[in-house]
Design an enzyme around this catalytic site. Structure first.
Site, mmCIF file in Angstrom:
data_model
loop_
_atom_site.group_PDB
_atom_site.id
_atom_site.type_symbol
_atom_site.label_atom_id
_atom_site.label_comp_id
_atom_site.label_asym_id
_atom_site.label_seq_id
_atom_site.Cartn_x
_atom_site.Cartn_y
_atom_site.Cartn_z
ATOM 1 N N ASP A 118 -55.672 30.157 30.624
ATOM 2 C CA ASP A 118 -57.092 30.362 32.148
ATOM 3 C C ASP A 118 -57.899 29.000 31.800
ATOM 4 O O ASP A 118 -58.152 28.836 33.567
ATOM 5 C CB ASP A 118 -57.665 31.699 32.079
ATOM 6 C CG ASP A 118 -56.829 32.578 32.357
ATOM 7 O OD1 ASP A 118 -55.448 32.655 32.163
ATOM 8 O OD2 ASP A 118 -57.896 33.954 32.024
ATOM 9 N N GLU A 132 -57.947 25.816 30.807
ATOM 10 C CA GLU A 132 -57.154 24.714 31.447
ATOM 11 C C GLU A 132 -57.453 25.136 32.715
ATOM 12 O O GLU A 132 -57.613 24.158 33.452
ATOM 13 C CB GLU A 132 -55.718 24.984 30.839
ATOM 14 C CG GLU A 132 -56.134 23.122 30.809
ATOM 15 C CD GLU A 132 -54.146 23.332 29.930
ATOM 16 O OE1 GLU A 132 -53.063 23.152 30.510
ATOM 17 O OE2 GLU A 132 -53.669 23.870 28.550
ATOM 18 N N ASP A 180 -59.114 26.658 34.971
ATOM 19 C CA ASP A 180 -59.956 26.890 35.612
ATOM 20 C C ASP A 180 -60.778 25.510 35.549
ATOM 21 O O ASP A 180 -61.749 24.725 36.110
ATOM 22 C CB ASP A 180 -61.074 27.296 34.596
ATOM 23 C CG ASP A 180 -60.900 29.418 34.886
ATOM 24 O OD1 ASP A 180 -60.452 29.158 36.363
ATOM 25 O OD2 ASP A 180 -61.649 30.000 34.629
ATOM 26 N N SER A 211 -36.696 46.568 63.489
ATOM 27 C CA SER A 211 -36.450 47.776 62.207
ATOM 28 C C SER A 211 -35.823 48.226 62.428
ATOM 29 O O SER A 211 -34.728 47.921 63.140
ATOM 30 C CB SER A 211 -37.815 49.350 63.036
ATOM 31 O OG SER A 211 -36.995 50.800 64.107
ATOM 32 N N GLU A 242 -31.209 45.338 48.622
ATOM 33 C CA GLU A 242 -32.628 45.003 47.951
ATOM 34 C C GLU A 242 -33.081 46.414 47.943
ATOM 35 O O GLU A 242 -32.738 47.134 48.751
ATOM 36 C CB GLU A 242 -33.117 44.080 49.401
ATOM 37 C CG GLU A 242 -32.482 43.119 49.534
ATOM 38 C CD GLU A 242 -32.891 42.101 51.003
ATOM 39 O OE1 GLU A 242 -33.721 42.559 51.755
ATOM 40 O OE2 GLU A 242 -32.198 41.360 50.779
ATOM 41 N N LYS A 278 -36.087 48.559 48.853
ATOM 42 C CA LYS A 278 -37.293 48.830 49.861
ATOM 43 C C LYS A 278 -38.664 48.921 49.777
ATOM 44 O O LYS A 278 -38.611 50.426 49.895
ATOM 45 C CB LYS A 278 -36.071 49.879 51.432
ATOM 46 C CG LYS A 278 -36.752 50.444 52.402
ATOM 47 C CD LYS A 278 -36.188 51.019 53.340
ATOM 48 C CE LYS A 278 -37.282 51.165 54.898
ATOM 49 N NZ LYS A 278 -38.878 51.857 54.532
ATOM 50 N N ASP A 336 -42.309 50.294 49.386
ATOM 51 C CA ASP A 336 -43.413 50.709 50.510
ATOM 52 C C ASP A 336 -44.680 49.584 50.867
ATOM 53 O O ASP A 336 -45.621 49.906 49.694
ATOM 54 C CB ASP A 336 -43.187 52.015 50.088
ATOM 55 C CG ASP A 336 -43.787 53.085 50.728
ATOM 56 O OD1 ASP A 336 -44.158 52.697 52.091
ATOM 57 O OD2 ASP A 336 -44.881 53.993 50.376
ATOM 58 N N ARG A 350 -46.866 42.884 60.643
ATOM 59 C CA ARG A 350 -46.044 43.593 61.056
ATOM 60 C C ARG A 350 -46.078 44.103 63.105
ATOM 61 O O ARG A 350 -45.799 44.110 64.163
ATOM 62 C CB ARG A 350 -44.834 44.218 61.315
ATOM 63 C CG ARG A 350 -43.411 44.682 61.830
ATOM 64 C CD ARG A 350 -42.531 45.166 60.943
ATOM 65 N NE ARG A 350 -41.995 46.126 61.902
ATOM 66 C CZ ARG A 350 -40.985 46.835 62.392
ATOM 67 N NH1 ARG A 350 -42.449 47.599 62.417
ATOM 68 N NH2 ARG A 350 -40.844 47.689 63.189
ATOM 69 N N GLU A 402 -42.811 41.806 52.831
ATOM 70 C CA GLU A 402 -43.666 42.461 52.489
ATOM 71 C C GLU A 402 -44.753 42.641 51.273
ATOM 72 O O GLU A 402 -44.148 42.137 49.879
ATOM 73 C CB GLU A 402 -42.733 43.719 51.890
ATOM 74 C CG GLU A 402 -43.019 45.230 52.324
ATOM 75 C CD GLU A 402 -42.450 45.791 53.302
ATOM 76 O OE1 GLU A 402 -41.627 44.906 53.561
ATOM 77 O OE2 GLU A 402 -43.421 46.525 53.144
ATOM 78 N N TYR A 418 -37.711 38.010 52.047
ATOM 79 C CA TYR A 418 -36.651 38.853 52.531
ATOM 80 C C TYR A 418 -36.295 38.673 53.879
ATOM 81 O O TYR A 418 -35.082 39.067 53.443
ATOM 82 C CB TYR A 418 -35.783 40.395 51.850
ATOM 83 C CG TYR A 418 -37.239 40.881 52.782
ATOM 84 C CD1 TYR A 418 -37.293 41.637 54.023
ATOM 85 C CD2 TYR A 418 -38.134 41.981 51.739
ATOM 86 C CE1 TYR A 418 -38.255 41.745 54.793
ATOM 87 C CE2 TYR A 418 -39.052 42.675 52.557
ATOM 88 C CZ TYR A 418 -39.346 43.145 54.312
ATOM 89 O OH TYR A 418 -39.987 43.665 54.418
ATOM 90 N N LYS A 457 -33.138 55.759 52.771
ATOM 91 C CA LYS A 457 -34.024 56.006 52.084
ATOM 92 C C LYS A 457 -33.831 56.717 51.427
ATOM 93 O O LYS A 457 -32.482 57.315 50.881
ATOM 94 C CB LYS A 457 -34.131 57.273 53.238
ATOM 95 C CG LYS A 457 -34.747 56.739 54.246
ATOM 96 C CD LYS A 457 -36.415 56.608 54.024
ATOM 97 C CE LYS A 457 -36.859 56.571 55.479
ATOM 98 N NZ LYS A 457 -38.743 55.715 55.870
ATOM 99 N N CYS A 505 -71.586 77.581 48.936
ATOM 100 C CA CYS A 505 -70.997 76.020 47.783
ATOM 101 C C CYS A 505 -70.874 77.308 46.716
ATOM 102 O O CYS A 505 -71.715 77.757 46.319
ATOM 103 C CB CYS A 505 -72.116 75.295 48.242
ATOM 104 S SG CYS A 505 -71.598 74.171 46.427
ATOM 105 N N CYS A 544 -74.140 75.757 44.120
ATOM 106 C CA CYS A 544 -75.255 76.137 44.216
ATOM 107 C C CYS A 544 -75.623 77.217 44.927
ATOM 108 O O CYS A 544 -76.748 77.757 45.081
ATOM 109 C CB CYS A 544 -75.962 74.493 44.570
ATOM 110 S SG CYS A 544 -75.553 74.648 46.469
ATOM 111 N N CYS A 566 -71.035 71.260 51.284
ATOM 112 C CA CYS A 566 -72.594 72.101 51.114
ATOM 113 C C CYS A 566 -73.565 71.218 51.529
ATOM 114 O O CYS A 566 -73.539 70.046 51.530
ATOM 115 C CB CYS A 566 -72.351 72.426 49.692
ATOM 116 S SG CYS A 566 -74.513 71.799 49.176
ATOM 117 N N CYS A 589 -77.215 69.738 45.762
ATOM 118 C CA CYS A 589 -76.421 70.615 44.396
ATOM 119 C C CYS A 589 -76.011 70.104 43.478
ATOM 120 O O CYS A 589 -76.086 69.047 43.720
ATOM 121 C CB CYS A 589 -75.661 70.983 45.626
ATOM 122 S SG CYS A 589 -73.641 71.159 45.332
HETATM 123 ZN ZN LIG Z 1 -73.280 72.994 47.279
#
Ligand SMILES: [Zn+2]
Length: 669
Positions: free
Chosen positions: A31, A33, A35, A80, A112, A114, A116, A135, A174, A225, A314, A408, A411, A426, A431
């Protein structure tokens, strides 16, 4: 070596080190070096602006904030994919392809994961990154180039080793966050800052920051991809495309990417990855199968919205059934009452699940859930599992209907439900469940600004029972404070002095500090200007408040509800009794900056944005957000962007920090 050559050599070296670290995951320098090289390059670029380049590794730290994202029309739509929900769907997909290509054709597929994440297209012209777009809806996305530049694994220039670099190419992939990095980030966030529900939300939120310096600090990653429009691209299959990406320094979905020749092989690989999904370092929700050969893809073509040569398979969501033992109410630090399902512990996706959020009363009604029900629980990318369904067929009549409490649980204050909200709250600022949060807000920088009273010390004071209500801050005694862990004689004295000074704070700060919902700094300021005193808040009606310019119905309603709470009333009266002498700064009509408007842009050498605004206000000037012909001055710091250009084109006078100091006759502190 001349300077220009040195700058270029430094850039190449830093690019190589970035690639080794972020793409290949095998660091080639310490790190320190890194920097050192980085700082040397930064200095040369600063001293010689003629060498500046948007593709320099120094650009990875982010640039001046934008006011909005520009919309980008994709040159080729980002289609899609059709979905396969079971094995037969995968077999049907293969059968359709054979029918179109001919039974005697050999078809191989790329396999591949997928991911998320958030879909992204990067445009490289002659190897340099010129545009990054989300996208979006597939036709139009947002220009997030400034943010994409800061992502460590996205090269600003493609490496020219191996496959020839096309003159123009849009590379698709992605952006995501690894589960580990996400959890680490979230665990460090306070509840006030807000935690993200899952890595995908986090990624989306981080990519949509107008200030790319914030994005730069987020642990985002990206794999690629596919490609959109390309000129001069010499590859003939998905396999070659992935190899070309690798040779250009782009990250691909290794080690999961495979070429598979049979449909049963695809099905087996899909299930194998599904079983191993918890070992994948990022969230995946399925697999993607594509015809490998580009010529075959050409023949197959696309339907209106999906290509015929690819399919997304899926994974089944991670679900388990268990018994809901009880519903507890947790009171968040903002006062929101959240029903939480207490579950009989059940293993789910690598962790044991013992509770699940039910979100709010509407969700409970939608599910129709009762105490004692058998329920189906799911973890879908989210860290916190949720109850998706009641297994009503398993009821035996012993289940008990749930009622949200009217008070609540922490309280006893009656809870409030705003008309257009499903959340019950509340509103008691004292509280116990919220106290740490409300006190921390009360003393924070933009409220009472009590130096030395940070979140940790607030927690200590609350936990020790020294602060039970906001006004207790002003009753703290030396002996009690000095007895706290990590507090010494000097720090205690300094703290008590700071608290005493805070008694002469301004009214807008007190109003803001009370933490009334929908009362931000601006509303607090206009309410303070109009009411003139803290006591006046006790008698203000909704009509009075709505009549104030820029105070909406929501804020007015919320203020009245806050003051109607007996506990809050006591706090306000106590603050007055304690001599909290908050006054409202009269709207300055004099001062050296009277009648002038200022737009601030870029990073100033010593003043933060907020401090600069306060300095201007203090001397009668008015900070505004956008440049127009009427703007008196543009106060510009380093890395000023579009506002500077606009000011120049409109002939608005541009000043720097030292000039504003000399205008107000104030020296920097
Ligand atoms: Zn409360």
């Amino acid at each position: 070596m001349d300077l220009k050559a040195e700058v270029e050599a430094l850039r190449q070296r830093l690019e190589e080190l970035n690639h080794a670290y972020y793409v290949l995951d095998s660091p080639r320098a310490s790190d320190g070096e890194y920097d050192e090289l980085f700082r040397r390059l930064e200095r040369l670029e600063h001293e010689h602006p003629e060498f500046a380049s948007l593709t320099s590794p120094t650009q990875k730290v982010g640039a001046a904030p934008l006011s909005a994202f520009a919309s980008v029309k994709h040159r080729e739509p980002m289609l899609s994919l059709a979905n396969a929900l079971n094995d037969d769907d995968i077999r049907d997909f293969h059968a359709r392809i054979l029918k179109l290509l001919g039974d005697d054709m050999d078809v191989a597929y790329s396999f591949e994961p997928k991911i998320d994440g958030i879909g992204l297209g990067l445009t490289y012209e002659h190897g340099e990154l010129t545009l990054a777009a989300t996208r979006g809806d597939g036709t139009k996305g947002e220009d997030i180039t400034a943010n994409a530049r800061t992502i460590s694994s996205i090269p600003l220039r493609l490496k020219n080793e191996g496959y020839p670099i096309p003159d123009f190419i849009e590379i698709r992939g992605e952006v995501f966050t690894t589960t580990h990095a996400f959890e680490e980030f979230n665990s460090k966030r306070t509840e006030e800052e807000g935690r993200y529900a899952n890595p995908r939300n986090f990624t989306g939120g981080s990519l949509r920051q107008l200030d790319s310096r914030i994005t730069a600090a987020r642990p985002l990653d990206a794999v690629f991809y596919a490609c959109g429009e390309a000129k001069g691209l010499e590859v003939r299959s998905q396999e070659e495309l992935i190899r070309a990406f690798q040779s250009w320094g782009l990250k691909v979905a290794t080690p999961y990417f495979k070429i598979i020749g049979t449909v049963e092989g695809l099905i087996a690989a899909h299930h194998e990855l599904e079983d191993a999904r918890d070992q994948v370092p990022y969230e995946i929700d399925g697999t993607v199968l594509k015809v490998n050969d580009f010529e075959q893809r050409q023949i197959l073509g696309s339907r209106s919205r999906n290509p015929r040569w690819a399919i997304a398979c899926k994974f089944k969501s991670r679900q388990a059934s268990t018994t809901l033992l009880d519903i507890e109410i947790s009171v968040g630090r903002t006062g929101a009452l959240t029903p939480v399902a207490v579950l009989e512990p059940v293993p789910l996706g690598g962790v044991t699940v013992g509770s699940a959020s039910l979100h709010n009363v509407d969700e409970i009604a939608r599910l129709g859930v009762k105490k004692g029900d058998r329920v189906l629980v799911e973890r879908a990318g989210d860290v916190i599992p949720k109850v998706v369904k009641v297994l009503t067929e398993e009821r035996d009549g012993s289940e008990i209907e749930f009622q949200m409490p009217k008070e609540c649980p922490a309280c006893g204050t009656p809870v409030v439900k705003e008309a257009d909200e499903v959340v019950m709250r509340c509103t008691n600022a004292s509280c116990p469940a919220q106290l740490r949060g409300t006190v921390a807000h009360f003393v924070s920088k933009n409220a009472l600004d009590i130096d030395g009273l940070g979140e940790k010390l607030v927690a200590q004071l609350v936990d020790a029972g020294l602060v039970k209500r906001l006004d207790d801050i002003f009753r703290l005694q030396y002996d009690d404070v000095v007895a706290l862990e990590r507090m010494g004689k000097t720090s205690t004295e300094n703290l008590l002095t700071a608290i005493d000074t805070a008694k002469t704070t301004t009214l807008p700060r007190v109003f803001f500090g009370l933490g009334i919902r929908h009362v931000g700094e601006h509303v607090a300021e206009v309410v303070a200007q109009s009411l003139g005193s803290l006591g006046a808040l006790l008698d203000a009606t909704e009509d009075d408040l709505v009549a104030i310019h820029e105070v909406g119905e929501k804020a007015a309603e919320s203020i009245v509800a806050f003051v109607a709470n007996e506990q809050n009333k006591l706090v306000i009266k106590a603050l007055l009794d304690l001599g909290l002498n908050a006054t409202c700064e009269a709207q300055s009509t004099g001062g050296p900056l009277a009648g002038m408007t200022f737009v601030i842009t870029g990073t100033l050498p010593t003043l933060s944005r907020k401090d600069a605004e306060n300095l201007i206000k203090k001397h009668g000037g008015k900070p505004v957000s956008s440049v127009s012909k009427k703007t008196s001055f543009l106060l510009a710091g380093e890395k000023a962007g579009s506002k500077l250009k606009k000011a120049e084109s409109l002939g608005v006078e541009i000043i720097d920090e030292s000039q504003i100091y000399s205008m107000v006759g104030d020296a920097p502190q």
